[in-house]
Design a protein around this motif. Structure first.
Motif, short mmCIF file in Angstrom:
data_model
loop_
_atom_site.label_atom_id
_atom_site.label_comp_id
_atom_site.label_asym_id
_atom_site.label_seq_id
_atom_site.Cartn_x
_atom_site.Cartn_y
_atom_site.Cartn_z
N TYR A 152 -36.41 10.90 -45.78
CA TYR A 152 -35.74 11.06 -44.49
C TYR A 152 -36.75 10.78 -43.39
O TYR A 152 -37.96 11.00 -43.58
N PRO A 153 -36.27 10.33 -42.22
CA PRO A 153 -37.19 9.95 -41.15
C PRO A 153 -38.21 11.02 -40.76
O PRO A 153 -39.29 10.69 -40.29
N ASN B 204 -30.33 4.36 -43.28
CA ASN B 204 -30.47 3.94 -41.90
C ASN B 204 -30.23 2.44 -41.76
O ASN B 204 -29.59 1.98 -40.83
N LYS C 62 -41.54 5.06 -38.26
CA LYS C 62 -40.19 5.16 -37.70
C LYS C 62 -39.84 3.90 -36.91
O LYS C 62 -38.73 3.39 -37.00
N GLN D 271 -29.24 8.58 -30.04
CA GLN D 271 -28.47 8.29 -31.25
C GLN D 271 -27.24 7.45 -30.92
O GLN D 271 -26.90 6.50 -31.62
N ARG E 4 -33.94 -1.91 -39.26
CA ARG E 4 -32.54 -1.50 -39.13
C ARG E 4 -31.78 -2.51 -38.27
O ARG E 4 -30.66 -2.90 -38.58
N VAL F 91 -34.13 6.51 -34.71
CA VAL F 91 -33.66 6.37 -36.09
C VAL F 91 -32.70 7.53 -36.37
O VAL F 91 -32.74 8.55 -35.68
N PHE F 92 -31.84 7.36 -37.37
CA PHE F 92 -30.85 8.40 -37.66
C PHE F 92 -31.47 9.46 -38.57
O PHE F 92 -31.74 9.19 -39.74
N VAL G 82 -22.58 8.88 -37.37
CA VAL G 82 -23.86 9.16 -36.69
C VAL G 82 -23.82 10.48 -35.93
O VAL G 82 -24.68 11.34 -36.13
#
Lengths: 222, 247
Positions: free
Chosen positions: B140-141, B104, B149, A122, B156, B95-96, A140
């Protein structure tokens, strides 16, 4: 049979003493965890700053707090604080300061661990997008770390409810002191002890269940 | 790619040491505008480390990296600003998870390029359209497959309108049936003229789409050339050995 009768009798006569004690316990725990969390956050920032002398101090602080008994820390602040500060401090205030200091070390570790548990990928993804360190943290890392941190903070509150019983040593008004008070009036030890114990048990069991529920809901959004 | 296209990325005598292990042992190379470069080689050869040095996710022990003529290994430069123009796609997507598909994509443009929310959203939707994920915009992912993804991760990065895209084994973590979708997106990107540096195990992809193939082994570029040269007539014994194992 006699014991149960005594318990019922004592409860019906002195319930306000116990309930006042419970109020004291919950109040002290809440205040302690609140300020402990604020202080703990600052310590966590210190640690995350990765600035050399600061992180070393953090290490000593956490090591000292976690490496000595909490009762000793309470005595220390109870003895030292009134001398160090030109203020009239009540026992309760000294005890709260000690508990805040103690709690902050644990909270700092909870926050640090919660942040470090966020997948390093992340951080890399955020950096590769050109996010500043600040934005990376705020948008994040922290939102993900909160899910690790919040349940642990709730557990810290629960364990603080038990820790505050040590304040009875200094006759601070809380649930374990209630037992002592009732004992000294009635000359009966076991029944008020059981009453205090049962109140702790009910409150802590209830709060633990709540935390589990809360944790479960956080999981769902994972 | 025209022959005198400008170099967009240049590295000079790049070394990277992890404790006792010297992963990169002196790499001097450049990538030109519009070029598609594939990096192949056995695992542990330093391919990924090399790629990660290009946007300084890994700081080289010595040597310089230039992006559009600016030395980004210089400690005084604002690396975040340069990274905004260097897109990167990871093996494990990254990915977030706490943001929707749309969020994202719009996070970095709205925060770092101060693009208004509505405009960022419109652009994100256009990108999602291109990779067939518009209907997932509010998911959501966790609801996405690996391939989805990775396509999200690609758009992104594209939302920042990068000058170059770095791919770090983008299909290695995917189930076989997902690989084609993702490769399709990268292929479209290559055909659109994007400069691409792609660390890959997909030899077919490297052969078909690259302008140039770099073969890395033991921390150096052991051989390089057009796909035809590398796959058709490799010269270096290690290249020959590697290709005989993977083809």
């Amino acid at each position: 049979m006699l014991l149960v009768e005594q318990i019922i009798k004592i409860w019906s006569k002195y319930s306000t003493v116990f309930l006042d004690g419970l109020t004291g316990t919950l109040w002290i725990s809440a205040v302690t965890v609140f300020f402990g969390t604020l202080l703990g956050m600052m310590w966590a920032l210190v640690q995350l700053s990765k600035v050399r002398p600061l992180t070393t101090i953090y290490g000593w602080y956490v090591g000292l707090i976690r490496g000595t008994p909490i009762l000793l820390q309470l005595y220390f602040f109870w003895l030292w604080l009134p001398k160090a500060l030109p203020l009239e401090l009540s026992n309760t205030q000294c005890v709260i300061v000690a508990l805040v200091v103690n709690s902050s070390a644990y909270v700092a570790e909870v926050i640090r661990a919660g942040i470090q548990a966020v997948d390093f990928g992340q951080t890399e993804a955020a950096k590769s997008l050109g996010l500043s360190n600040r934005n990376m943290m705020c948008y994040v890392i922290l939102p993900q770390a909160v899910k690790n941190i919040l349940p642990a903070l709730c557990n810290e509150f629960i364990s603080m409810i038990k820790q505050t019983s040590l304040a009875s040593v200094f006759f601070v008004s809380e649930l374990t002191t209630s037992f002592k008070t009732v004992q000294s009036i009635t000359f009966l030890a076991i029944p008020p002890l059981i009453i205090s114990g049962m109140i702790y048990l009910v409150v802590i069991t209830f709060l633990s269940k709540m935390v589990n529920l809360f944790e479960g809901r956080l999981r769902v959004s994972d | 790619m025209t022959k005198d296209a400008k170099a967009i990325l240049q590295v000079v005598d790049l070394h990277k040491q992890f404790k006792d292990l010297e992963v990169l042992r002196g790499i001097t190379e450049e990538v030109r505008e519009g070029e598609v470069v594939s990096i192949i080689g056995p695992s542990g050869s330093g391919k990924s480390t090399f790629l990660r040095c290009l946007n300084l996710l890994e700081r080289p022990t010595s040597g310089q990296v230039y992006f559009q003529g600016v030395e980004i290994t210089d400690k005084k430069i604002d690396i975040d600003r340069h990274r905004q123009k260097i897109g990167m796609v990871f093996q494990h997507f990254n990915v977030f998870p706490h943001l929707t598909v749309l969020q994202n994509i719009t996070l970095a443009p709205t925060l770092e390029r101060k693009i208004p929310k509505e405009e960022a959203k419109d652009r994100a939707l256009a990108l999602l359209e291109q990779v067939g994920l518009v209907d997932k915009q509010n998911e959501y992912p966790r609801k996405l497959s690996g391939g989805q993804k990775q396509r999200l991760a690609i758009v992104r990065a594209l939302a920042m309108e990068p000058e170059v895209m770095l791919f770090d084994e983008p299909t290695s973590a995917l189930d076989p049936e997902m690989v084609k979708d993702v490769l399709g997106v990268i292929k479209d990107l290559a055909l659109s003229g994007m400069t691409i540096v792609n660390v890959t195990h997909e030899m077919g992809f490297a052969r078909e789409l690259s302008d140039r193939v770099l073969f890395m082994d033991e921390g150096v570029i052991a051989e390089q050339g057009s796909p035809r040269e590398i796959f058709g007539n490799p010269q270096n014994s290690r290249t020959i050995d590697f290709l005989s194992k993977v083809l």
